[in-house]
Motif scaffolding. Structure first.
Motif, short mmCIF file in Angstrom:
data_model
loop_
_atom_site.label_atom_id
_atom_site.label_comp_id
_atom_site.label_asym_id
_atom_site.label_seq_id
_atom_site.Cartn_x
_atom_site.Cartn_y
_atom_site.Cartn_z
N LEU A 10 5.43 1.03 3.15
CA LEU A 10 6.22 0.82 4.38
C LEU A 10 5.52 -0.18 5.31
O LEU A 10 6.18 -0.90 6.05
N ALA A 11 4.19 -0.20 5.25
CA ALA A 11 3.44 -1.14 6.09
C ALA A 11 3.41 -2.54 5.47
O ALA A 11 2.82 -3.46 6.04
N GLY A 12 4.02 -2.69 4.27
CA GLY A 12 4.04 -3.99 3.60
C GLY A 12 2.80 -4.23 2.77
O GLY A 12 2.63 -5.28 2.16
N ALA A 13 1.88 -3.27 2.75
CA ALA A 13 0.65 -3.41 1.96
C ALA A 13 0.88 -2.80 0.56
O ALA A 13 1.97 -2.32 0.26
N GLU A 14 -0.17 -2.86 -0.29
CA GLU A 14 -0.01 -2.42 -1.68
C GLU A 14 -0.96 -1.27 -1.98
O GLU A 14 -2.18 -1.42 -1.79
N PRO A 15 -0.44 -0.15 -2.50
CA PRO A 15 -1.37 0.91 -2.92
C PRO A 15 -2.10 0.50 -4.20
O PRO A 15 -1.49 -0.11 -5.08
N TYR A 16 -3.40 0.78 -4.29
CA TYR A 16 -4.15 0.57 -5.52
C TYR A 16 -4.68 1.93 -5.94
O TYR A 16 -5.51 2.54 -5.26
N ILE A 17 -4.17 2.43 -7.07
CA ILE A 17 -4.45 3.82 -7.46
C ILE A 17 -5.68 3.89 -8.38
O ILE A 17 -5.78 3.16 -9.35
N VAL A 18 -6.58 4.79 -8.04
CA VAL A 18 -7.77 5.05 -8.87
C VAL A 18 -7.60 6.42 -9.50
O VAL A 18 -7.55 7.43 -8.79
N LYS A 19 -7.48 6.45 -10.84
CA LYS A 19 -7.31 7.76 -11.50
C LYS A 19 -8.65 8.48 -11.58
O LYS A 19 -9.59 7.95 -12.18
#
Ligand SMILES: *Cc1c(COP(=O)(O)O)cnc(C)c1O
Length: 389
Positions: free
Chosen positions: A133-142
């Motif tokens: 929503l903030a226009g940023a990108e989530p980067y997921i660490v498993k």
């Protein structure tokens, strides 16, 4: 007419979808064991309700300063000092409409479009969507079950790119129940500081912690860490005040000012009389918190015993919060298929792990009665035994 691109990127909350299905079955008269809830089952303590009722009776019903009443910001600053060894002045504390809102404000105030936000999985459902929503990108660490679902320094290091802007840490964690130690946090923070990242520290489950484990507030580590950290906390979980919609963040002054501006143009102040209840929650006796913790600990033990004695299921012992994350991957179904079948055939409601970025697990909440836990776990055991045949 189409909704905006950003709105189309957001997934509806899966936790709520299962909840509606369970409620529909309940309405048909089915006896559902609900492990889906993300909130304490007990009522808000009476002395807190009374303080809000009194405020209403006295006509405390108008706009307040957008960042909260001075009395509450002062009480929060004192709490952060005495419980967490954190030095925040009241003007660095912004009260919002729930800790969820505080997290969202914090992300809006720090992240630009294109920035990456590092989120260890399994994660709380809303972080990824708030980042988008903030226009940023989530980067997921498993993260791995054998590490207690805690992100290691190596995993964090490997996830950093030139676009990294923030890392979100949630301890005690939802849905994992993981609690990071001071040393574990120090190792992660060292890496985050090397790359000048913001740290969003979601400490909403701070009080719900077991077996003598200690909650540690990241911003108390050093002046440099403090300058990079936004501390989020609230009233929903510790005082069973989910419906009141009150949470807060504390941050360096420039960030606090930015959050205040954002809030002043979006929601304005959190509800006036609810804030008076929150003052009572912080200022009055904390016995209600201790009592709640005792009952959660009992329930945790019952559920953990039940899950770990079920063939085909493994489970990390949670050290905090009120969730358990059994690994059901040995049954060869996706977490959504598993939860749907479990609800239809065994009348047990759980949340598919895919909602938290982990398809191997499902989430059980033990914020419910001991009877509900015993009945539900017994049905779950029978269900798993049938699947194994
Ligand atoms: C419940 C929860 C929150 C937010 O709670 P509010 O009701 O918005 O105060 C924030 N973070 C986590 C991890 C939660 O589980």
């Amino acid at each position: 007419m189409e909704p905006a691109n950003i709105a189309r990127k957001i997934s509806p909350s899966l936790t709520l979808a299962i909840d509606s299905k369970a409620k529909a079955l309940k309405a048909e008269g089915k006896d559902i064991c609900g492990f889906g809830a993300g909130e304490p089952d007990i009522d808000t303590p009476d002395h807190i309700k009374l303080a809000a009722a009194q405020a209403l009776a006295e006509g405390f019903t108008k706009y307040t300063p957008s960042s909260g009443i001075p009395e509450l910001r002062q009480a929060i600053a004192e709490k952060l000092k005495s419980d967490n060894n954190l030095d925040y002045k009241p003007n660095q504390v912004i009260v919002s409409c729930g800790a969820k809102h505080s997290c969202y404000n914090a992300i809006l105030a720090t992240c630009n479009p294109g920035d990456e936000v590092i989120i260890p999985a399994p994660y709380w459902v809303s972080y990824t969507e708030m980042v988008k929503l903030a226009g940023a990108e989530p980067y997921i660490v498993k993260t791995k079950a054998e590490n207690g679902y805690k992100m290691t320094p190596e995993e964090l290091q490997a996830s950093i790119s030139p676009s990294s802007k923030m890392v979100i840490l949630n301890t005690p964690g939802n849905p994992t129940g993981s609690v990071y130690t001071e040393n574990e946090l120090a190792a992660l923070v060292e890496i985050a500081l090397e790359d000048d990242l913001f740290i969003l520290s979601d400490e909403i489950y701070e009080k719900i912690i077991y077996d003598g484990a200690k909650h540690f507030s990241i911003a108390s580590m050093s002046k440099q860490v403090y300058d990079h950290t936004i501390t989020v906390n609230g009233f929903s979980k510790s005082y069973s005040m989910t419906g009141w919609r009150l949470g807060y963040l504390a941050a360096p002054e420039s960030i606090a000012r930015a959050v205040d501006s954002i809030q002043s143009h979006s929601t304005s102040n959190p509800t006036s009389f609810a804030q008076k209840g929150a003052v009572a929650a912080l200022r009055d006796s904390q016995d209600c918190v201790t009592d709640m913790l005792k009952s959660f600990e009992k329930r945790r033990n019952i559920m953990y015993e039940g899950l770990t004695s079920t063939a085909g299921v493994t489970c990390v012992k949670p050290m905090g919060a009120f969730y358990m994350l059994p690994d059901i991957s040995s049954f060869g179904m996706t977490s959504s298929q598993f939860c749907e079948t479990l609800l239809e055939q065994a009348l047990v409601a759980a949340v598919p792990g895919i909602a938290f970025g982990d398809d191997r697990t499902i989430r059980f909440s033990y914020a419910c009665s001991n009877e509900n836990i015993e009945k539900g776990i017994s049905r779950f055991k029978d269900f798993c035994a049938r699947l194994k045949k």
